[in-house]
Motif scaffolding. Structure first.
Motif, PDB file in Angstrom:
ATOM      1  N   ASN A 144      13.753  11.187  16.263  1.00  0.00           N
ATOM      2  CA  ASN A 144      14.298   9.892  15.837  1.00  0.00           C
ATOM      3  C   ASN A 144      15.525  10.066  14.948  1.00  0.00           C
ATOM      4  O   ASN A 144      16.578   9.482  15.202  1.00  0.00           O
ATOM      5  CB  ASN A 144      13.243   9.111  15.029  1.00  0.00           C
ATOM      6  N   MET A 145      15.365  10.882  13.901  1.00  0.00           N
ATOM      7  CA  MET A 145      16.443  10.996  12.913  1.00  0.00           C
ATOM      8  C   MET A 145      17.587  11.859  13.435  1.00  0.00           C
ATOM      9  O   MET A 145      18.750  11.455  13.402  1.00  0.00           O
ATOM     10  CB  MET A 145      15.882  11.584  11.606  1.00  0.00           C
ATOM     11  N   ASP A 190      14.864  21.804  20.570  1.00  0.00           N
ATOM     12  CA  ASP A 190      13.734  20.896  20.377  1.00  0.00           C
ATOM     13  C   ASP A 190      12.863  20.982  21.621  1.00  0.00           C
ATOM     14  O   ASP A 190      13.230  20.481  22.686  1.00  0.00           O
ATOM     15  CB  ASP A 190      14.253  19.454  20.170  1.00  0.00           C
ATOM     16  N   ILE A 234      13.291  18.716  11.855  1.00  0.00           N
ATOM     17  CA  ILE A 234      11.855  18.781  12.165  1.00  0.00           C
ATOM     18  C   ILE A 234      11.073  18.006  11.107  1.00  0.00           C
ATOM     19  O   ILE A 234      11.655  17.527  10.125  1.00  0.00           O
ATOM     20  CB  ILE A 234      11.373  20.257  12.196  1.00  0.00           C
ATOM     21  N   ALA A 241      12.205  15.103   4.187  1.00  0.00           N
ATOM     22  CA  ALA A 241      11.782  14.399   2.982  1.00  0.00           C
ATOM     23  C   ALA A 241      10.914  15.318   2.121  1.00  0.00           C
ATOM     24  O   ALA A 241      10.047  16.033   2.629  1.00  0.00           O
ATOM     25  CB  ALA A 241      10.991  13.150   3.368  1.00  0.00           C
TER      26      ALA A 241
HETATM   27  N1  LIG Z   1      12.765   8.678  10.698  1.00  0.00           N
HETATM   28  C1  LIG Z   1      13.509   8.354   9.619  1.00  0.00           C
HETATM   29  O1  LIG Z   1      13.906   7.179   9.429  1.00  0.00           O
HETATM   30  C2  LIG Z   1      13.891   9.412   8.644  1.00  0.00           C
HETATM   31  C3  LIG Z   1      13.421  10.701   8.764  1.00  0.00           C
HETATM   32  N2  LIG Z   1      13.814  11.662   7.869  1.00  0.00           N
HETATM   33  C4  LIG Z   1      13.358  13.040   8.039  1.00  0.00           C
HETATM   34  O2  LIG Z   1      13.729  13.457   9.339  1.00  0.00           O
HETATM   35  C5  LIG Z   1      12.834  14.465   9.802  1.00  0.00           C
HETATM   36  C6  LIG Z   1      12.437  14.158  11.235  1.00  0.00           C
HETATM   37  O3  LIG Z   1      11.795  12.902  11.266  1.00  0.00           O
HETATM   38  P1  LIG Z   1      11.796  12.033  12.599  1.00  0.00           P
HETATM   39  O4  LIG Z   1      13.048  12.280  13.355  1.00  0.00           O
HETATM   40  O5  LIG Z   1      11.435  10.678  12.207  1.00  0.00           O
HETATM   41  O6  LIG Z   1      10.572  12.714  13.381  1.00  0.00           O
HETATM   42  P2  LIG Z   1      10.459  13.046  14.921  1.00  0.00           P
HETATM   43  O7  LIG Z   1       9.043  13.440  15.165  1.00  0.00           O
HETATM   44  O8  LIG Z   1      11.033  11.936  15.749  1.00  0.00           O
HETATM   45  O9  LIG Z   1      11.405  14.332  15.089  1.00  0.00           O
HETATM   46  C7  LIG Z   1      10.982  15.644  14.881  1.00  0.00           C
HETATM   47  C8  LIG Z   1      11.443  16.444  16.079  1.00  0.00           C
HETATM   48  O10 LIG Z   1      11.081  17.806  15.881  1.00  0.00           O
HETATM   49  C9  LIG Z   1      10.795  18.331  17.172  1.00  0.00           C
HETATM   50  N3  LIG Z   1      10.075  19.591  17.087  1.00  0.00           N
HETATM   51  C10 LIG Z   1       8.729  19.811  17.059  1.00  0.00           C
HETATM   52  N4  LIG Z   1       8.486  21.141  17.027  1.00  0.00           N
HETATM   53  C11 LIG Z   1       9.698  21.764  17.042  1.00  0.00           C
HETATM   54  C12 LIG Z   1      10.101  23.114  17.040  1.00  0.00           C
HETATM   55  N5  LIG Z   1       9.214  24.114  17.034  1.00  0.00           N
HETATM   56  N6  LIG Z   1      11.427  23.395  17.044  1.00  0.00           N
HETATM   57  C13 LIG Z   1      12.344  22.396  17.055  1.00  0.00           C
HETATM   58  N7  LIG Z   1      12.015  21.086  17.074  1.00  0.00           N
HETATM   59  C14 LIG Z   1      10.709  20.779  17.061  1.00  0.00           C
HETATM   60  C15 LIG Z   1      10.014  17.212  17.835  1.00  0.00           C
HETATM   61  O11 LIG Z   1       9.989  17.362  19.250  1.00  0.00           O
HETATM   62  C16 LIG Z   1      10.788  15.988  17.383  1.00  0.00           C
HETATM   63  O12 LIG Z   1      11.792  15.614  18.327  1.00  0.00           O
HETATM   64  C17 LIG Z   1      11.652  14.487   8.837  1.00  0.00           C
HETATM   65  O13 LIG Z   1      11.726  15.662   8.086  1.00  0.00           O
HETATM   66  C18 LIG Z   1      11.853  13.247   7.966  1.00  0.00           C
HETATM   67  O14 LIG Z   1      11.453  13.478   6.634  1.00  0.00           O
HETATM   68  C19 LIG Z   1      14.696  11.397   6.859  1.00  0.00           C
HETATM   69  C20 LIG Z   1      15.196  10.139   6.700  1.00  0.00           C
HETATM   70  C21 LIG Z   1      14.803   9.023   7.541  1.00  0.00           C
END
Ligand SMILES: NC(=O)C1=CN([C@@H]2O[C@H](COP(=O)(O)OP(=O)(O)OC[C@H]3O[C@@H](n4cnc5c(N)ncnc54)[C@H](O)[C@@H]3O)[C@@H](O)[C@H]2O)C=CC1
Ligand SMILES: O=C(O)[C@@H]1CCC=N1
Length: 268
Positions: free
Chosen positions: A13-14, A36, A64, A91
């Motif tokens: 997402n991010m 990813d 991640i 975070a």
């Molecule tokens: N969603 C939001 O609005 C915000 C999120 N964040 C931070 O962004 C980070 C990601 O959050 P989201 O994008 O929401 O979560 P998400 O779950 O959508 O993204 C995480 C990604 O990591 C990938 N992943 C899993 N295992 C992996 C690996 N071994 N190697 C590489 N990639 C791998 C997943 O397939 C996924 O696409 C978190 O650390 C969060 O704290 C920060 C600000 C806002």
């Protein structure tokens, strides 16, 4: 100014919203690589790899989930050389933890964006370890493509800033949903109530961003004495209800950041 080779480790997402924002801002797709394992495709011109390649990048962005870092850090270190700047949107994960995992990198930068990076309108809080003035300028220019940069002098308020501007859209969406569902409960068509609520908030926020007046003063200007708005504000203001609810919400989110930092240290 750009990074000639930019790696996303985790692009959900991010990360995905940041990538879309940079591409829309005109950054060349060929400079980006995504690692990813759960992603099936990438935008045109962006390289998608199924495992981390044997080369280093100018910049690596950790996208991640925070709890994954401890297990993945040794592998990620392979794409990090002495010239690499590591950006983390994780975070709660502190600079100290990034310093420990990636000591050979040129610098570590915590960035707190929100999903509005996709349309170039996110506030971006940044705090760094190891960047010189030129490196800071380069990062500022690059991140300005997806929002407006606010450098913090140190990390002490980073969790609070995360709660305000990183989690903030979630709180605002909850408020918009409450406006729409409140109006629907009172008889307005549900879809129409949602359209009105979203457009109202979009216009109100855009006006506040341009206005010389504070949000508190703008609220005062909407409320005619003895009129409808004042009656509604009285409900929100009774016993400071809205202000204390929102402050409690920020404190709860902020304090979770400190817990996540502890968890990350245990896993490191
Ligand atoms: N969603 C939001 O609005 C915000 C999120 N964040 C931070 O962004 C980070 C990601 O959050 P989201 O994008 O929401 O979560 P998400 O779950 O959508 O993204 C995480 C990604 O990591 C990938 N992943 C899993 N295992 C992996 C690996 N071994 N190697 C590489 N990639 C791998 C997943 O397939 C996924 O696409 C978190 O650390 C969060 O704290 C920060 C600000 C806002
Ligand atoms: O909920 C989270 O932990 C992250 C931080 C800011 C937005 N999402």
């Amino acid at each position: 100014m750009t990074y000639n080779s930019f790696m996303f480790v985790g692009c959900g997402n991010m990360g995905g919203a940041m990538l879309d924002g940079w591409l829309a801002a005109g950054q060349p797709a060929s400079t980006f690589t995504i690692s990813d394992p759960y992603r099936e495709d990438a935008p045109d011109g962006v390289t998608l790899v199924d495992k981390l390649p044997e080369k280093t990048f100018d910049a690596v962005l950790l996208g991640i989930k925070p709890h994954m870092l401890g297990d993945l850090a040794d592998d990620i270190a392979k794409v990090i050389g002495p010239e690499t700047v590591v950006f983390s949107v994780l975070a709660g994960t502190q600079l100290e933890t990034l310093d420990e995992h990636f000591p050979s990198s040129a610098a570590r930068v915590r960035v707190m964006p929100n999903l509005a990076v996709k349309i170039g309108k996110a506030p971006l809080a940044l705090v760094e370890s190891g960047l010189d003035e030129a490196g800071r300028k380069r990062a500022t220019e690059f991140f300005s493509g997806i929002g407006s940069c606010e450098w913090l002098p140190d990390e002490s308020q980073f969790d609070l800033v995360t709660a305000l501007s990183g989690s903030g859209p979630g709180f605002v969406y909850r408020f918009i949903d409450a406006l729409a569902s409140g109006a629907a409960a009172q008889g307005l068509d549900e879809a129409q109530a949602q359209r009105l609520a979203v457009q109202m908030v979009e216009g109100a926020a855009a006006l506040a961003a341009q206005s010389e007046h504070s949000p508190a003063e703008l609220a005062r200007r909407v409320a005619s004495p003895g009129g409808m708005t004042q009656k509604g504000l009285d409900v929100l203001d009774e016993n400071n209800a809205l202000k204390s609810l929102v402050e409690n919400c920020l404190v709860a989110a902020r304090d979770r950041g400190a817990e996540m930092a502890k968890e990350a240290r245990r896993k490191g």
